[in-house]
Design a protein around this motif. Structure first.
Motif, PDB file in Angstrom:
ATOM      1  N   UNK A 116       0.875  -1.176   0.000  1.00  0.00           N
ATOM      2  CA  UNK A 116       0.000   0.000   0.000  1.00  0.00           C
ATOM      3  C   UNK A 116       0.912   1.226   0.000  1.00  0.00           C
ATOM      4  N   UNK A 117       0.631   2.155  -0.906  1.00  0.00           N
ATOM      5  CA  UNK A 117       1.499   3.308  -1.108  1.00  0.00           C
ATOM      6  C   UNK A 117       0.666   4.588  -1.060  1.00  0.00           C
ATOM      7  N   UNK A 118       1.072   5.504  -0.205  1.00  0.00           N
ATOM      8  CA  UNK A 118       0.437   6.815  -0.104  1.00  0.00           C
ATOM      9  C   UNK A 118       1.312   7.846  -0.797  1.00  0.00           C
ATOM     10  N   UNK A 119       0.680   8.791  -1.479  1.00  0.00           N
ATOM     11  CA  UNK A 119       1.410   9.853  -2.161  1.00  0.00           C
ATOM     12  C   UNK A 119       1.050  11.192  -1.520  1.00  0.00           C
ATOM     13  N   UNK A 120       2.086  11.939  -1.118  1.00  0.00           N
ATOM     14  CA  UNK A 120       1.897  13.222  -0.441  1.00  0.00           C
ATOM     15  C   UNK A 120       2.694  14.292  -1.196  1.00  0.00           C
ATOM     16  N   UNK A 121       2.091  15.443  -1.415  1.00  0.00           N
ATOM     17  CA  UNK A 121       2.799  16.574  -2.003  1.00  0.00           C
ATOM     18  C   UNK A 121       2.889  16.588  -3.515  1.00  0.00           C
ATOM     19  N   UNK A 122       2.094  15.731  -4.185  1.00  0.00           N
ATOM     20  CA  UNK A 122       2.140  15.706  -5.649  1.00  0.00           C
ATOM     21  C   UNK A 122       1.608  17.018  -6.194  1.00  0.00           C
TER      22      UNK A 122
ATOM     23  N   UNK B 144       8.457  24.217   0.051  1.00  0.00           N
ATOM     24  CA  UNK B 144       7.317  23.550   0.693  1.00  0.00           C
ATOM     25  C   UNK B 144       7.270  23.747   2.204  1.00  0.00           C
ATOM     26  N   UNK B 145       8.293  24.358   2.778  1.00  0.00           N
ATOM     27  CA  UNK B 145       8.260  24.618   4.218  1.00  0.00           C
ATOM     28  C   UNK B 145       9.249  23.763   4.983  1.00  0.00           C
ATOM     29  N   UNK B 146       8.884  23.460   6.222  1.00  0.00           N
ATOM     30  CA  UNK B 146       9.764  22.735   7.139  1.00  0.00           C
ATOM     31  C   UNK B 146       9.694  21.236   6.850  1.00  0.00           C
ATOM     32  N   UNK B 147      10.775  20.695   6.336  1.00  0.00           N
ATOM     33  CA  UNK B 147      10.823  19.278   5.979  1.00  0.00           C
ATOM     34  C   UNK B 147      10.609  18.392   7.200  1.00  0.00           C
ATOM     35  N   UNK B 148      11.105  18.787   8.366  1.00  0.00           N
ATOM     36  CA  UNK B 148      10.913  17.974   9.576  1.00  0.00           C
ATOM     37  C   UNK B 148       9.415  17.769   9.821  1.00  0.00           C
TER      38      UNK B 148
ATOM     39  N   UNK C 268      18.645  21.690  -9.853  1.00  0.00           N
ATOM     40  CA  UNK C 268      17.317  21.971 -10.402  1.00  0.00           C
ATOM     41  C   UNK C 268      16.630  23.023  -9.527  1.00  0.00           C
ATOM     42  N   UNK C 269      15.690  23.776 -10.106  1.00  0.00           N
ATOM     43  CA  UNK C 269      14.920  24.714  -9.284  1.00  0.00           C
ATOM     44  C   UNK C 269      14.218  23.968  -8.149  1.00  0.00           C
ATOM     45  N   UNK C 270      14.195  24.577  -6.981  1.00  0.00           N
ATOM     46  CA  UNK C 270      13.533  24.027  -5.791  1.00  0.00           C
ATOM     47  C   UNK C 270      14.285  22.850  -5.161  1.00  0.00           C
ATOM     48  N   UNK C 271      15.520  22.578  -5.605  1.00  0.00           N
ATOM     49  CA  UNK C 271      16.320  21.509  -4.995  1.00  0.00           C
ATOM     50  C   UNK C 271      16.614  21.864  -3.539  1.00  0.00           C
ATOM     51  N   UNK C 272      16.708  20.841  -2.703  1.00  0.00           N
ATOM     52  CA  UNK C 272      17.010  21.058  -1.296  1.00  0.00           C
ATOM     53  C   UNK C 272      18.505  21.297  -1.116  1.00  0.00           C
TER      54      UNK C 272
ATOM     55  N   UNK D 270      19.759  16.051   7.976  1.00  0.00           N
ATOM     56  CA  UNK D 270      19.463  16.755   9.231  1.00  0.00           C
ATOM     57  C   UNK D 270      17.980  16.658   9.579  1.00  0.00           C
ATOM     58  N   UNK D 271      17.118  16.867   8.611  1.00  0.00           N
ATOM     59  CA  UNK D 271      15.675  16.802   8.854  1.00  0.00           C
ATOM     60  C   UNK D 271      15.245  15.384   9.228  1.00  0.00           C
ATOM     61  N   UNK D 272      15.801  14.393   8.523  1.00  0.00           N
ATOM     62  CA  UNK D 272      15.481  13.002   8.836  1.00  0.00           C
ATOM     63  C   UNK D 272      15.864  12.680  10.277  1.00  0.00           C
ATOM     64  N   UNK D 273      17.050  13.087  10.686  1.00  0.00           N
ATOM     65  CA  UNK D 273      17.518  12.818  12.042  1.00  0.00           C
ATOM     66  C   UNK D 273      16.589  13.461  13.073  1.00  0.00           C
ATOM     67  N   UNK D 274      16.201  14.705  12.842  1.00  0.00           N
ATOM     68  CA  UNK D 274      15.313  15.400  13.779  1.00  0.00           C
ATOM     69  C   UNK D 274      13.929  14.757  13.846  1.00  0.00           C
ATOM     70  N   UNK D 275      13.506  14.122  12.767  1.00  0.00           N
ATOM     71  CA  UNK D 275      12.203  13.453  12.730  1.00  0.00           C
ATOM     72  C   UNK D 275      12.272  12.008  13.229  1.00  0.00           C
ATOM     73  N   UNK D 276      13.463  11.541  13.617  1.00  0.00           N
ATOM     74  CA  UNK D 276      13.623  10.180  14.101  1.00  0.00           C
ATOM     75  C   UNK D 276      13.781   9.154  12.999  1.00  0.00           C
TER      76      UNK D 276
END
Length: 144
Positions: A26-32, A72-76, A101-105, A112-118
């Motif tokens: 099962x796959x959810x898509x967010x932010x498309x 898109x805002x705060x990745x965490x 590319x435009x909008x690249x992180x 860093x964001x992944x670590x802060x989100x666990x």
């Protein structure tokens, strides 16, 4: 001529295989949005045999595809929201515009964001114009 039921289009299996997505997941898509590569989404649907779940689903998912751009805002916060949808041993595939590319992180934002989100990054893949980062919850043994 229409594709036969269960037929996998050229490239679909490649994306799904790179992302470790198989029939039955099962796959959810967010932010498309319009800037996303619809071939990635469509190819995954071809492999799993159903539509991707939308952002509003209450179902637990094996995989969350999170499309994320610098504006898109705060990745965490985005990652923490996605964790709520994950089944045990589930994973988030963070899809962001490729370097240059435009909008690249910015460099280091994902780790860093992944670590802060666990979360921990286990794999990275190039998917056309997008960069995919596989993130799992700390302590998850299944690495794809």
């Amino acid at each position: 001529m229409a594709d036969a039921p269960g037929a996998v289009k050229q490239g679909a299996q490649d994306y799904a295989q790179l992302l470790g997505i198989q029939s039955g997941h099962s796959v959810q898509e967010v932010g498309w949005d319009n800037d996303c590569d619809s071939l990635i989404s469509e190819s995954i649907e071809d492999v799993i045999g159903e539509e991707l779940l939308d952002e509003e689903t209450d179902e637990l998912c094996d995989v969350v595809l999170l499309w994320w751009r610098e504006s898109d805002g705060d990745l965490v916060d985005g990652l923490v929201d996605c964790i709520r949808s994950l089944a045990d041993n589930g994973r988030i595939w963070l899809l962001s515009p490729g370097a240059g590319k435009p909008e690249a992180l910015a460099s280091g934002v994902i780790s860093e964001s992944a670590q802060l989100a666990g979360l921990v990054q286990t794999k990275a893949e190039r998917l056309g114009e997008w960069q995919g980062s596989c993130l799992v919850q700390r302590g998850t043994k299944k690495i794809v």
